[in-house]
Design a protein around this motif. Sequence first.
Motif, PDB file in Angstrom:
ATOM      1  N   MET A 176       0.875  -1.171   0.000  1.00 58.84           N
ATOM      2  CA  MET A 176       0.000   0.000   0.000  1.00 58.84           C
ATOM      3  C   MET A 176       0.908   1.215   0.000  1.00 58.84           C
ATOM      4  N   VAL A 177       0.615   2.186  -0.854  1.00 59.57           N
ATOM      5  CA  VAL A 177       1.472   3.361  -0.943  1.00 59.57           C
ATOM      6  C   VAL A 177       0.711   4.583  -0.453  1.00 59.57           C
ATOM      7  N   MET A 178       1.382   5.393   0.338  1.00 60.51           N
ATOM      8  CA  MET A 178       0.761   6.618   0.847  1.00 60.51           C
ATOM      9  C   MET A 178       1.548   7.833   0.393  1.00 60.51           C
ATOM     10  N   CYS A 179       0.832   8.928   0.247  1.00 64.31           N
ATOM     11  CA  CYS A 179       1.484  10.190  -0.066  1.00 64.31           C
ATOM     12  C   CYS A 179       0.721  11.305   0.643  1.00 64.31           C
ATOM     13  N   ASP A 180       1.429  12.080   1.416  1.00 63.90           N
ATOM     14  CA  ASP A 180       0.843  13.269   2.028  1.00 63.90           C
ATOM     15  C   ASP A 180      -0.476  12.987   2.763  1.00 63.90           C
ATOM     16  N   GLY A 181      -0.519  11.912   3.522  1.00 57.17           N
ATOM     17  CA  GLY A 181      -1.696  11.626   4.336  1.00 57.17           C
ATOM     18  C   GLY A 181      -2.774  10.814   3.662  1.00 57.17           C
ATOM     19  N   ARG A 182      -2.625  10.540   2.347  1.00 51.73           N
ATOM     20  CA  ARG A 182      -3.643   9.777   1.636  1.00 51.73           C
ATOM     21  C   ARG A 182      -3.088   8.442   1.163  1.00 51.73           C
ATOM     22  N   VAL A 183      -3.982   7.461   1.056  1.00 55.00           N
ATOM     23  CA  VAL A 183      -3.588   6.199   0.442  1.00 55.00           C
ATOM     24  C   VAL A 183      -3.699   6.416  -1.062  1.00 55.00           C
ATOM     25  N   THR A 184      -2.573   6.274  -1.794  1.00 51.21           N
ATOM     26  CA  THR A 184      -2.609   6.588  -3.219  1.00 51.21           C
ATOM     27  C   THR A 184      -2.684   5.350  -4.104  1.00 51.21           C
ATOM     28  N   GLY A 185      -2.564   4.156  -3.506  1.00 51.61           N
ATOM     29  CA  GLY A 185      -2.720   2.986  -4.350  1.00 51.61           C
ATOM     30  C   GLY A 185      -2.166   1.718  -3.742  1.00 51.61           C
ATOM     31  N   PHE A 186      -2.465   0.611  -4.399  1.00 49.35           N
ATOM     32  CA  PHE A 186      -1.991  -0.702  -3.974  1.00 49.35           C
ATOM     33  C   PHE A 186      -1.287  -1.377  -5.142  1.00 49.35           C
ATOM     34  N   ILE A 187      -0.229  -2.109  -4.851  1.00 50.77           N
ATOM     35  CA  ILE A 187       0.486  -2.837  -5.895  1.00 50.77           C
ATOM     36  C   ILE A 187       0.666  -4.271  -5.418  1.00 50.77           C
ATOM     37  N   ASP A 188       0.424  -5.210  -6.283  1.00 47.40           N
ATOM     38  CA  ASP A 188       0.638  -6.598  -5.927  1.00 47.40           C
ATOM     39  C   ASP A 188       2.129  -6.837  -5.655  1.00 47.40           C
ATOM     40  N   GLY A 189       2.430  -7.625  -4.647  1.00 51.60           N
ATOM     41  CA  GLY A 189       3.824  -7.842  -4.243  1.00 51.60           C
ATOM     42  C   GLY A 189       4.711  -8.299  -5.380  1.00 51.60           C
ATOM     43  N   ALA A 190       4.200  -9.170  -6.229  1.00 50.66           N
ATOM     44  CA  ALA A 190       5.009  -9.720  -7.311  1.00 50.66           C
ATOM     45  C   ALA A 190       5.340  -8.672  -8.366  1.00 50.66           C
ATOM     46  N   GLU A 191       4.484  -7.651  -8.465  1.00 49.63           N
ATOM     47  CA  GLU A 191       4.704  -6.638  -9.499  1.00 49.63           C
ATOM     48  C   GLU A 191       5.359  -5.375  -8.973  1.00 49.63           C
ATOM     49  N   ALA A 192       5.497  -5.295  -7.649  1.00 49.55           N
ATOM     50  CA  ALA A 192       6.028  -4.068  -7.054  1.00 49.55           C
ATOM     51  C   ALA A 192       7.485  -3.864  -7.446  1.00 49.55           C
ATOM     52  N   ASN A 193       7.814  -2.648  -7.792  1.00 50.19           N
ATOM     53  CA  ASN A 193       9.209  -2.300  -8.010  1.00 50.19           C
ATOM     54  C   ASN A 193       9.398  -0.838  -7.636  1.00 50.19           C
ATOM     55  N   GLN A 194      10.646  -0.427  -7.627  1.00 51.75           N
ATOM     56  CA  GLN A 194      10.985   0.922  -7.187  1.00 51.75           C
ATOM     57  C   GLN A 194      10.191   1.977  -7.951  1.00 51.75           C
ATOM     58  N   GLU A 195      10.039   1.760  -9.270  1.00 51.13           N
ATOM     59  CA  GLU A 195       9.411   2.786 -10.104  1.00 51.13           C
ATOM     60  C   GLU A 195       7.929   2.953  -9.788  1.00 51.13           C
ATOM     61  N   ASN A 196       7.186   1.812  -9.788  1.00 54.21           N
ATOM     62  CA  ASN A 196       5.746   1.989  -9.570  1.00 54.21           C
ATOM     63  C   ASN A 196       5.417   2.422  -8.143  1.00 54.21           C
ATOM     64  N   ILE A 197       6.272   2.051  -7.185  1.00 56.95           N
ATOM     65  CA  ILE A 197       6.048   2.516  -5.814  1.00 56.95           C
ATOM     66  C   ILE A 197       6.306   4.021  -5.729  1.00 56.95           C
ATOM     67  N   MET A 198       7.418   4.455  -6.309  1.00 55.78           N
ATOM     68  CA  MET A 198       7.767   5.878  -6.240  1.00 55.78           C
ATOM     69  C   MET A 198       6.720   6.740  -6.954  1.00 55.78           C
ATOM     70  N   ALA A 199       6.168   6.196  -8.043  1.00 58.00           N
ATOM     71  CA  ALA A 199       5.160   6.953  -8.782  1.00 58.00           C
ATOM     72  C   ALA A 199       3.962   7.261  -7.880  1.00 58.00           C
ATOM     73  N   LEU A 200       3.534   6.257  -7.121  1.00 59.13           N
ATOM     74  CA  LEU A 200       2.397   6.468  -6.217  1.00 59.13           C
ATOM     75  C   LEU A 200       2.795   7.295  -4.997  1.00 59.13           C
ATOM     76  N   ALA A 201       4.037   7.131  -4.567  1.00 60.48           N
ATOM     77  CA  ALA A 201       4.486   7.818  -3.349  1.00 60.48           C
ATOM     78  C   ALA A 201       4.664   9.313  -3.569  1.00 60.48           C
ATOM     79  N   THR A 202       4.738   9.715  -4.841  1.00 58.71           N
ATOM     80  CA  THR A 202       4.940  11.138  -5.117  1.00 58.71           C
ATOM     81  C   THR A 202       3.704  11.762  -5.759  1.00 58.71           C
ATOM     82  N   GLN A 203       2.557  11.096  -5.565  1.00 56.46           N
ATOM     83  CA  GLN A 203       1.319  11.603  -6.154  1.00 56.46           C
ATOM     84  C   GLN A 203       0.725  12.706  -5.268  1.00 56.46           C
ATOM     85  N   PHE A 204       1.386  13.846  -5.271  1.00 58.09           N
ATOM     86  CA  PHE A 204       0.897  14.967  -4.454  1.00 58.09           C
ATOM     87  C   PHE A 204      -0.324  15.580  -5.127  1.00 58.09           C
ATOM     88  N   GLU A 205      -1.206  16.168  -4.309  1.00 55.61           N
ATOM     89  CA  GLU A 205      -2.422  16.757  -4.863  1.00 55.61           C
ATOM     90  C   GLU A 205      -2.140  18.118  -5.468  1.00 55.61           C
TER      91      GLU A 205
END
Lengths: 345, 502
Positions: free
Chosen positions: B473-502
């Motif tokens: 589960m990825v959070m950004c600035d107090g919000r849950v911004t998304g979920f990624i399946d463990g097998a597909e998780a990588n640095q890029e898709n996690i960072m993309a969600l982690a930097t989803q500022f409003e």
Amino acid sequence: MGETKKRTMSPDAKGVLKFVSDHAIIFLIILLAIITWANSQNFISPDNLGNLISNVAPRFIIACGVSGCLITKGTDLSAGRQVGLAACFAAMMQQELTYSARVFDWMPDMPWIASLLITVAIMACFGAINGCVIAFLKVPPFIATLGMQTLVYGICQIITGNQPIGGFKESYRALASGNFLSNVLGRYSRLLPYLLLPALLVGLFMWFLYNKTRHGKYMYAIGGNENAAQVAGVNVPATLIRIYILASVMYALAGFLIGSKAGGASTATGTGYELEAIAACTIGGVSVNGGVGKVSGILIGVLVFEVLKICLQFLRFDPAYTFIAQGLVIIVAVALDLRKYLAKK
Amino acid sequence: MSEYRLEMRGVVKTFPGVKALDHAQLNLRPGTVHALMGENGAGKSTLMKCMFGIYHMDEGEVIYEGEKVQIKGPLDALNRGIAMVHQELQPIPERSIGENIYVGRYPTKKYGPVTVIDHGKMYEDAAAVLKEVHLNFDPRAKLGSLSVSQMQLVEIAKAVSADCKVLILDEPTSSLTAAEVEALFTIVNELRQKGVSIVYISHKMDEILRISDEVTIMRDGQYIGTWDAKGLTTDFIITKMVGRELSNLFPKRENVPGEVVFEVEDFTSINPKSFRHASFNVRRGEILGVAGLVGAQRTELMEGLFGLRSHTAGKITYQGKELKINQPKDAINNGIAMLTEDRRATGILGVLSIADNVSIASLNQYLVGGIMLDDGKIEQLVQDNVAKLSIKTPSSKTQIQSLSGGNQQKVLISRWLANDPDVFILDEPTRGIDVGAKYEIYCIIAELAKQGKSVIMISSEMSELIGMSDRVMVMCDGRVTGFIDGAEANQENIMALATQFE
């Protein structure tokens, strides 16, 4: 190189040396007692030792009370004044009915146990207030109990009208002046004053409470790390309130006994006892850093203080010097205690 | 003059019971970044504290600019041009930034016979120093108004202001965000070009390989070797640090996620800047990783669920039953356990024994007659856990603070296991724990999931999240911004969600 160093001192000798240096104050006091004894054979007379026990007993009870506050990194500066107020309450309830200056002349005659229980109940309220102010309003214990100290003193002046209270019933006076087995042991019964019993019971109760109950474990946990204790599900406010109530109950008991022993009570009763109790706890290993402290240590701390006083008295020092010696002992004891932690660095 | 600016040779330092340094050595060249690596307890910080004069070494010598020197204390070190940024900050938050930079060595001026602090010069100098390290703070502002990571940068500015020749950075990035790490690296590079020798202590391999010129590895207080950073691999470094091959960083997981049991809906903090409208669920036997940058409010959200922080809205259910949680006690009674982020601040009861630390959350279970605690039962519990989690301790009466970080963590896990919780919240479970012990903690986490417990694991280590989670589960600035399946998780898709500022 390291090996030769080790050879010069066996591990046992090293252990003994460490034990002595960790308990330096206690060994110094024992030495002082031996010197005093050598100077005056009367020092170990039943009279003198009985006197020592009678002095230790109420102070030990007060120190037990304040120990919980100290272990949780708090303090209770209102201890002495609470003892004084308790002594005054107890005294007022135990005056002879025929005594002309009886304060509560409307009050019926009551057995000592009833006035003890009433005193305890009243003082517990002050403890509860201390506890609530510290636990809920988050006032630092030093300040909260400093305020309470002054407040209690004021109340004490009002209810006594600033007059000393005397004319106690004989049954009340006998509680603190009598000795067990006086028919059998003769003058040696002085070694068994009645005061020994409540102190002993309090000691056992506190030991059980601190070591065998949840309350004790929670108390040490809060002293060790209040935030972590909270995370572990400890009800921190409730535990703190219980600690301050119990402290006041102890002051009530001690005040009741001190009134009886002194044969009179006034607003001056108990002055400065909080500092003696805190000092005794510290000498006895209750750490100023919280989370550490044993009932046996508290007893040793009180003993050290009282032995010191009696020794200096026997060695005919001016009472003023006694204060200086007491002050030095407090500072040295805390310095030595802290050194144990510093040594780890 | 030798090729080294500073040499430490044959350094021995003994603490009661442990030989912290056993003939350790370090050779620093001018104008280089020298990484000092090793597991926790390998003696890195101790060696640096010897260099900085906080500790006095029992044996060994320091040769500084070709001369044998005795460093008497931190002030002596600073005067010689050796500065240190400590792992644990010692800020004075109520005083200004400028004062914090110049504390202990304030610029002074004289009014006749009276020497006073020259505040004007101090703030002027402080502003210059801050500018030098690209910080745009008002030196007159209170230090406490900055975030923890900003304070860390001020600490670095302080070291720079000492005009040092040797700069020790002890885990400088542990609380920095990615952007701040970049800023730090810029500063480090500039200092290197000026000829400063920098000792860089860190657990983060990628940083080490990026910034350092040379790497010295220590193990159990001993010097293992020094290598040119170019061409070193993570595996090589870990092998040298641990002293054995680590075939795999993570254990094989055998847990099978089942049905959804723990659900959180629309959970919102009382503080508008903190977590809001957070909704997620965890399955039985699932490990849910929680990713996010510093400030994503992951810890706050979990502390809210555990009753350590207040919430205004939201619903928590376990197996369809709604849970009312206002304090940790409520959470514990409902089968939730939480391993907090800062072990020392909110985890261990330092001066208390292992036994007390293990049993504190479950004392109700060992009562005899409703009042007295059964010491025998508690001892049994402790011994069981010591064996099961292989906690290394001399006895159950040992103070927890004398154990290593990994063993402390295991004791804290034991504390919660005693309550047999259904939901296990782990906030940075391997922070400050050495590589070997990390693996053991991972095994414990995998075992918990295998037993069917729902595990929520906050982590700032990408590899850990990817390696251990069934779902992230990825959070950004107090919000849950998304979920990624463990097998597909990588640095890029996690960072993309982690930097989803409003």
